[in-house]
Design a protein around this motif. Structure first.
Motif, PDB file in Angstrom:
ATOM      1  N   THR A  35       0.831  -1.199   0.000  1.00 39.51           N
ATOM      2  CA  THR A  35       0.000   0.000   0.000  1.00 39.51           C
ATOM      3  C   THR A  35       0.866   1.248   0.000  1.00 39.51           C
ATOM      4  N   LYS A  36       1.936   1.244   0.794  1.00 39.21           N
ATOM      5  CA  LYS A  36       2.834   2.394   0.838  1.00 39.21           C
ATOM      6  C   LYS A  36       3.527   2.590  -0.506  1.00 39.21           C
ATOM      7  N   LYS A  37       3.934   1.508  -1.148  1.00 34.96           N
ATOM      8  CA  LYS A  37       4.593   1.610  -2.449  1.00 34.96           C
ATOM      9  C   LYS A  37       3.647   2.206  -3.490  1.00 34.96           C
ATOM     10  N   ARG A  38       2.390   1.757  -3.512  1.00 32.67           N
ATOM     11  CA  ARG A  38       1.424   2.304  -4.472  1.00 32.67           C
ATOM     12  C   ARG A  38       1.128   3.771  -4.184  1.00 32.67           C
ATOM     13  N   HIS A  39       1.048   4.139  -2.912  1.00 26.36           N
ATOM     14  CA  HIS A  39       0.799   5.535  -2.547  1.00 26.36           C
ATOM     15  C   HIS A  39       1.970   6.420  -2.951  1.00 26.36           C
ATOM     16  N   ASP A  40       3.188   5.962  -2.695  1.00 26.43           N
ATOM     17  CA  ASP A  40       4.378   6.753  -2.992  1.00 26.43           C
ATOM     18  C   ASP A  40       4.602   6.929  -4.492  1.00 26.43           C
ATOM     19  N   MET A  41       4.057   6.010  -5.318  1.00 25.68           N
ATOM     20  CA  MET A  41       4.205   6.149  -6.765  1.00 25.68           C
ATOM     21  C   MET A  41       3.458   7.376  -7.279  1.00 25.68           C
ATOM     22  N   HIS A  42       2.371   7.770  -6.606  1.00 28.23           N
ATOM     23  CA  HIS A  42       1.549   8.876  -7.076  1.00 28.23           C
ATOM     24  C   HIS A  42       1.971  10.225  -6.512  1.00 28.23           C
ATOM     25  N   ILE A  43       2.931  10.238  -5.618  1.00 29.25           N
ATOM     26  CA  ILE A  43       3.418  11.507  -5.071  1.00 29.25           C
ATOM     27  C   ILE A  43       4.384  12.119  -6.072  1.00 29.25           C
ATOM     28  N   GLN A  44       4.116  13.347  -6.443  1.00 27.86           N
ATOM     29  CA  GLN A  44       4.973  14.039  -7.397  1.00 27.86           C
ATOM     30  C   GLN A  44       6.003  14.860  -6.633  1.00 27.86           C
ATOM     31  N   ARG A  45       7.243  14.587  -6.896  1.00 30.09           N
ATOM     32  CA  ARG A  45       8.321  15.337  -6.263  1.00 30.09           C
ATOM     33  C   ARG A  45       8.532  16.622  -7.046  1.00 30.09           C
ATOM     34  N   ARG A  46       8.377  17.750  -6.396  1.00 29.33           N
ATOM     35  CA  ARG A  46       8.560  19.037  -7.058  1.00 29.33           C
ATOM     36  C   ARG A  46       9.692  19.780  -6.366  1.00 29.33           C
ATOM     37  N   GLU A  47      10.542  20.361  -7.155  1.00 34.53           N
ATOM     38  CA  GLU A  47      11.657  21.141  -6.636  1.00 34.53           C
ATOM     39  C   GLU A  47      11.324  22.623  -6.803  1.00 34.53           C
ATOM     40  N   PHE A  48      11.394  23.369  -5.719  1.00 33.28           N
ATOM     41  CA  PHE A  48      11.119  24.797  -5.752  1.00 33.28           C
ATOM     42  C   PHE A  48      12.374  25.570  -5.363  1.00 33.28           C
ATOM     43  N   GLU A  49      12.457  26.802  -5.848  1.00 36.94           N
ATOM     44  CA  GLU A  49      13.579  27.675  -5.522  1.00 36.94           C
ATOM     45  C   GLU A  49      13.027  28.981  -4.973  1.00 36.94           C
ATOM     46  N   VAL A  50      13.830  29.661  -4.171  1.00 36.71           N
ATOM     47  CA  VAL A  50      13.412  30.943  -3.605  1.00 36.71           C
ATOM     48  C   VAL A  50      13.223  31.942  -4.740  1.00 36.71           C
ATOM     49  N   GLY A  51      12.108  32.680  -4.704  1.00 33.28           N
ATOM     50  CA  GLY A  51      11.798  33.663  -5.722  1.00 33.28           C
ATOM     51  C   GLY A  51      10.943  33.127  -6.855  1.00 33.28           C
ATOM     52  N   GLN A  52      10.666  31.841  -6.847  1.00 35.49           N
ATOM     53  CA  GLN A  52       9.882  31.231  -7.912  1.00 35.49           C
ATOM     54  C   GLN A  52       8.387  31.483  -7.691  1.00 35.49           C
ATOM     55  N   LYS A  53       7.633  31.614  -8.772  1.00 35.97           N
ATOM     56  CA  LYS A  53       6.185  31.826  -8.709  1.00 35.97           C
ATOM     57  C   LYS A  53       5.486  30.467  -8.667  1.00 35.97           C
TER      58      LYS A  53
END
Length: 125
Positions: A35-53
């Motif tokens: 269940t954890k593996k299936r849940h983690d597959m749908h999490i989108q990793r997003r990288e943000f930077e300071v000053g970004q909109k």
């Protein structure tokens, strides 16, 4: 009645019950890992930077009567990156506050050309 035989039988039943409990525990562990593996597959990793909109997901809009209304609000600016995926964002009127990074998405400026172009189509043959 033979008390010794009854005692041994009861001891065997307790051992079988213990084995059954361990098997159920192992099956629950395997299920939770899947269940954890299936849940983690749908999490989108997003990288943000300071000053970004960024845009913020408004989860309270679920009871809105307007079906096609967007749930992404505002134009926020990332001001600080905090540990464990928390991000501090600021808005001109709403001020500065901290949100979970999963509730944000990148805002892409419309850098498209504003010039119109026309294509003349010939008559079909």
């Amino acid at each position: 009645m033979d008390l010794k035989a009854v005692g041994e039988k009861r001891l065997l039943q307790l051992n079988e019950l213990d084995e059954f409990w361990m098997e159920a525990y192992e099956n629950a562990r395997i299920y939770k890992e899947g269940t954890k593996k299936r849940h983690d597959m749908h999490i989108q990793r997003r990288e943000f930077e300071v000053g970004q909109k960024v845009l913020l997901y408004n989860s309270r809009l679920k009871l809105s009567p307007e079906k096609l209304r967007t749930r992404w609000s505002g134009l926020y600016t990332v001001t600080k990156m905090l540990p464990y995926g928390a991000i501090e964002v600021s808005h001109e009127t709403k001020g500065t506050f901290t949100v979970n990074g999963q509730r944000l998405k990148h805002y892409w400026d419309s850098d498209f050309s504003k010039q119109k172009s026309t294509v003349q189509l010939g008559t079909p043959k």
